[in-house]
Design an enzyme around this catalytic site. Sequence first.
Site, PDB file in Angstrom:
ATOM      1  N   ASP A 458       0.837  -1.202   0.000  1.00 15.47           N
ATOM      2  CA  ASP A 458       0.000   0.000   0.000  1.00 15.47           C
ATOM      3  C   ASP A 458       0.867   1.245   0.000  1.00 15.47           C
ATOM      4  O   ASP A 458       0.653   2.172  -0.750  1.00 15.47           O
ATOM      5  CB  ASP A 458      -0.936  -0.019   1.208  1.00 15.47           C
ATOM      6  CG  ASP A 458      -0.202  -0.120   2.542  1.00 15.47           C
ATOM      7  OD1 ASP A 458       0.932  -0.664   2.568  1.00 15.47           O
ATOM      8  OD2 ASP A 458      -0.735   0.330   3.575  1.00 15.47           O
ATOM      9  N   ASP A 463       4.073   2.852   9.348  1.00 14.51           N
ATOM     10  CA  ASP A 463       4.129   1.533   9.993  1.00 14.51           C
ATOM     11  C   ASP A 463       3.100   0.590   9.382  1.00 14.51           C
ATOM     12  O   ASP A 463       2.239   0.072  10.070  1.00 14.51           O
ATOM     13  CB  ASP A 463       3.881   1.693  11.500  1.00 14.51           C
ATOM     14  CG  ASP A 463       2.575   2.391  11.788  1.00 14.51           C
ATOM     15  OD1 ASP A 463       1.975   2.949  10.840  1.00 14.51           O
ATOM     16  OD2 ASP A 463       2.145   2.390  12.954  1.00 14.51           O
ATOM     17  N   GLU A 464       3.214   0.385   8.077  1.00 18.44           N
ATOM     18  CA  GLU A 464       2.264  -0.496   7.399  1.00 18.44           C
ATOM     19  C   GLU A 464       3.013  -1.319   6.359  1.00 18.44           C
ATOM     20  O   GLU A 464       3.359  -2.449   6.629  1.00 18.44           O
ATOM     21  CB  GLU A 464       1.134   0.335   6.785  1.00 18.44           C
ATOM     22  CG  GLU A 464      -0.118  -0.466   6.578  1.00 18.44           C
ATOM     23  CD  GLU A 464      -1.386   0.354   6.730  1.00 18.44           C
ATOM     24  OE1 GLU A 464      -2.437  -0.171   6.419  1.00 18.44           O
ATOM     25  OE2 GLU A 464      -1.344   1.520   7.163  1.00 18.44           O
ATOM     26  N   ASP A 471      -5.408  -2.950  -2.843  1.00 21.23           N
ATOM     27  CA  ASP A 471      -4.535  -2.059  -3.597  1.00 21.23           C
ATOM     28  C   ASP A 471      -3.899  -2.782  -4.775  1.00 21.23           C
ATOM     29  O   ASP A 471      -3.792  -2.247  -5.877  1.00 21.23           O
ATOM     30  CB  ASP A 471      -3.438  -1.492  -2.676  1.00 21.23           C
ATOM     31  CG  ASP A 471      -4.001  -0.858  -1.414  1.00 21.23           C
ATOM     32  OD1 ASP A 471      -4.877  -1.476  -0.772  1.00 21.23           O
ATOM     33  OD2 ASP A 471      -3.559   0.246  -1.048  1.00 21.23           O
ATOM     34  N   TRP A 524     -11.132  -6.636  -1.807  1.00 26.05           N
ATOM     35  CA  TRP A 524      -9.800  -6.922  -1.279  1.00 26.05           C
ATOM     36  C   TRP A 524      -9.456  -8.396  -1.541  1.00 26.05           C
ATOM     37  O   TRP A 524      -8.561  -8.697  -2.309  1.00 26.05           O
ATOM     38  CB  TRP A 524      -9.730  -6.547   0.212  1.00 26.05           C
ATOM     39  CG  TRP A 524      -9.221  -5.132   0.385  1.00 26.05           C
ATOM     40  CD1 TRP A 524      -7.989  -4.751   0.848  1.00 26.05           C
ATOM     41  CD2 TRP A 524      -9.912  -3.906   0.065  1.00 26.05           C
ATOM     42  NE1 TRP A 524      -7.873  -3.374   0.818  1.00 26.05           N
ATOM     43  CE2 TRP A 524      -9.032  -2.838   0.347  1.00 26.05           C
ATOM     44  CE3 TRP A 524     -11.160  -3.608  -0.447  1.00 26.05           C
ATOM     45  CZ2 TRP A 524      -9.378  -1.499   0.141  1.00 26.05           C
ATOM     46  CZ3 TRP A 524     -11.516  -2.280  -0.649  1.00 26.05           C
ATOM     47  CH2 TRP A 524     -10.626  -1.247  -0.353  1.00 26.05           C
ATOM     48  N   GLU A 732      -2.117   8.793  -1.374  1.00 33.77           N
ATOM     49  CA  GLU A 732      -3.146   7.885  -0.866  1.00 33.77           C
ATOM     50  C   GLU A 732      -4.541   8.506  -0.980  1.00 33.77           C
ATOM     51  O   GLU A 732      -5.507   7.833  -1.295  1.00 33.77           O
ATOM     52  CB  GLU A 732      -2.850   7.586   0.619  1.00 33.77           C
ATOM     53  CG  GLU A 732      -3.910   6.769   1.313  1.00 33.77           C
ATOM     54  CD  GLU A 732      -3.514   6.373   2.725  1.00 33.77           C
ATOM     55  OE1 GLU A 732      -2.755   7.147   3.353  1.00 33.77           O
ATOM     56  OE2 GLU A 732      -3.939   5.310   3.196  1.00 33.77           O
TER      57      GLU A 732
END
Length: 868
Positions: A458, A463-464, A471, A524, A732
């Site tokens: 993404d 912190d991902e 995505d 998703w 984003e």
Amino acid sequence: MNTTLSNLRCEYLTDPMGLDVRQPRLSWWIESDVRDARQAAFQVQIGTAPGTVDLWDSGRVESDQSTQVEYAGAALRSGLIAHWTVRVWMADGSVAVSDSAKWEMGLLDPADWTADWIQSTIAGGPRTTAPSPHIRHEFQVGKDVASARLYITALGVYEAELNGARVGDAELAPGWTDFAKRVRYQTYDVQPLLTPGTNCLGVLLGDGWYCGHLEWRDRQRYGDRPKLLAQLHLQYADGSHEVVTTNESWKFETGHIQESDIMMGEAQDLRRVLQGWSQPGYDDSKWRSVETVEVQTTLVAQREPLVKVIEEIPARIAEVRKNWARTDHIFDFGQNLVGRVRVRLTGAAGTTVRFRFAERLNPDGTMYTANYRAARSTDYFTLTGGEDVLEPKFTFHGFQYLEVSGLESVLAENVTAVVMHSAWEPAGNFDCSEPLLNQLQHNIQWGWKGNSLDVPTDCPQRDERLGWTGDAQVFVRTACFNADVATFFAKYQQDLTDSQSDLGQIPPVAPNTQVVGADGGPAWSDAFVICPWTIYRAYGDLRILSDHYEPMKRWVDSLQISSKDLIRSYEGYAGFLGFGDWLNTNAETPIDLIGTAFYAYSARLLAKMATVLGHKADAAEYGELSEKVATAFRRRYITPNGLVTPGSQTAYVLALHFDLLPEEQREAATVALVNDIGRRGWHLSTGFVGTPYLNHVLTAGGRLDVAYRLLNQTSWPSWLYSVTQGATTIWERWDGWTHDKGFQDPGMNSFNHYAYGAIGDWMYAVVAGIELDPEVTGYKRFRLEARPGGGLTQASASFRSPYGLIASGWTIVGDRFVWEFTIPTNTSATVTAPPEATKLALDGKAIDGPTHLGSGTYRLEATWATPA
Ligand code: BGC
């Protein structure tokens, strides 16, 4: 007639080493100086030495197939090198023979692995890190070496050195997989690094994804410390063979890397660099012994591009800020990018210099780091007192700005950004007469660079940094135009399969970190069929379908869990409903509407897969399921006069794009969609789910004008809004930063998120006009159908298809339309001139409509009537 063969590939790779595919697929490009050049037959000959045919001789095969040709020879054993050539007979009678290419098998049998997994005796904790171990081992080479292969991997990340020289140029290998299920090993030819006598293999380990922080949670997700597995195969000139393996006799010591973490950054004490540690003869008498450890996982060969340093970007100084405590130097790289920095400087011994990173600056010129959330993304270096080179090894950052604190003077000329991502090959380019759209294309490509570091992510900074399924499915088609991503997505498909729950569900991220549970919800988890179908279509790659067919079928079956009366994510369902039309602009679309639309679509994709794989009964069953769900969709959401209720743009887009409306209602639905866009002042309101298809639906519905109006829109929300704000990547959110409100909520405000870049495929396919044939995969036959508009006077795109370069470029000058295009050898295209073009002449000869052309470069001229 001159025909040449080039670009021989095995499993998409040039002369790969360490392959574990037992029936590798071969391909070649044909170049010819005549038009309409087609392959009539081929013969592949493969042997264990150049010029031999002891493995496979296909014989003369009457076929025009020049990609995805499956090896069908003798069984391939570990370490075997296959040399191959191909001979091609062209329809015009010419014959061509290729140069010799080769591939080498890896370790195919688990029993080939005799090494032990080893680790240091130091482990950190869930919050505390441990220094990186250097691991070394000396061995003797007493005879002439004919070949040497290092098979190596880590749980964590590694960098290997042999006799002081770095092995390979991979970064952060072996990347990220679900380590409990599989880990990839890499194969290196290390013969040039060996010396007669004593040699030393040294490996530096880092935490990586295995035991470092993952997303916003603690460390040690898969294990408590990094582990190493290595096997050096020495083949001597006298025919004998020796294997050096990791085992309990290897030794370790910690050095300058005090801590290293993908999210948090790295800390190095440069005074503690272990000079010469991987050289033979280094004194390791005080080093400690490693431990051996049992590991349950499957070793597979690396097939997809490794992460590498791709380019370097110089810095310019943005600002020097002094206060009573310290001096901060802020540097600007002019590009939001992913990787690390390298800074040369000199300072007093023992001084600690800090690097902080940011994508943007705050209005007062300081670093905007709030949007990194819990990712500290900070590097520390303690200096030696001499000239030091500061560059972390086992972390990466997403940034445009660097802040260096701790020294009075840092020169911009000594500051470099090091761009890193998976080393896929670039495939396409697009440009046109509108500079803002060219910047958009640039931003799309950089969004992909920044989010293709082994896993399609993404975002690369906060912190991902997760393999979000939604995505990925949104962007995959655009990725296929811009880069050669067949193997990258084949690996991701395996990550998805590895993440499947016992009930067949697919989670929102893969590799699975359990962010919200087993089911990723509509749009998703559907990535599980949309991504492989897209790869199959773009590359003709049937294996990504056959390898994952049963898991995909189980997934479609699992949709029953979240559905009632075929309405998916129905009101009242107690499980995870989904993310909805994520980040739409004041235009929610009911989750059950999205769910049901994707249910119908995904079931249809599975039916199509079943058809191409020859599973007839499944094809009928899932085709029927798709129809039933479509009927349920119509009953629930479509009024008799073709309106979708509730009627957001995304609702219309899904109904139209997924073919859920009867033919006679499509027009009314398109009108309603356009009306909504108009009411919003010619703005889109779609989120992640609707945006990729929006312009396609408008084009198919005869409203190319509206599609261009949206593309050219510069006020928010639009693709060009961020461009007008100086963006160098896709944001984003449509409103990541606006004049009136400033920054969006830092809790979710990435400036490098590829999802909205999904407009890219429309630019290639419609503006420039390069599109797959609806019936044929891999561009064997394709469509050229340029649709100028939006005031553009020129647009062109080129694209490295599996057969060679496709190009399409047009200009409009006054009332003249000129379109030049190239169709690769052994392919053909259906060429359709835009409806505004009349009096068509192809290479000077009048034509009156769509025409089917074989390979070659052509020029079509016409009279252009600008639509009123
Ligand atoms: C990610 C998205 C992702 C989403 C799920 C976010 O935090 O950055 O891009 O798809 O969560 O809704």
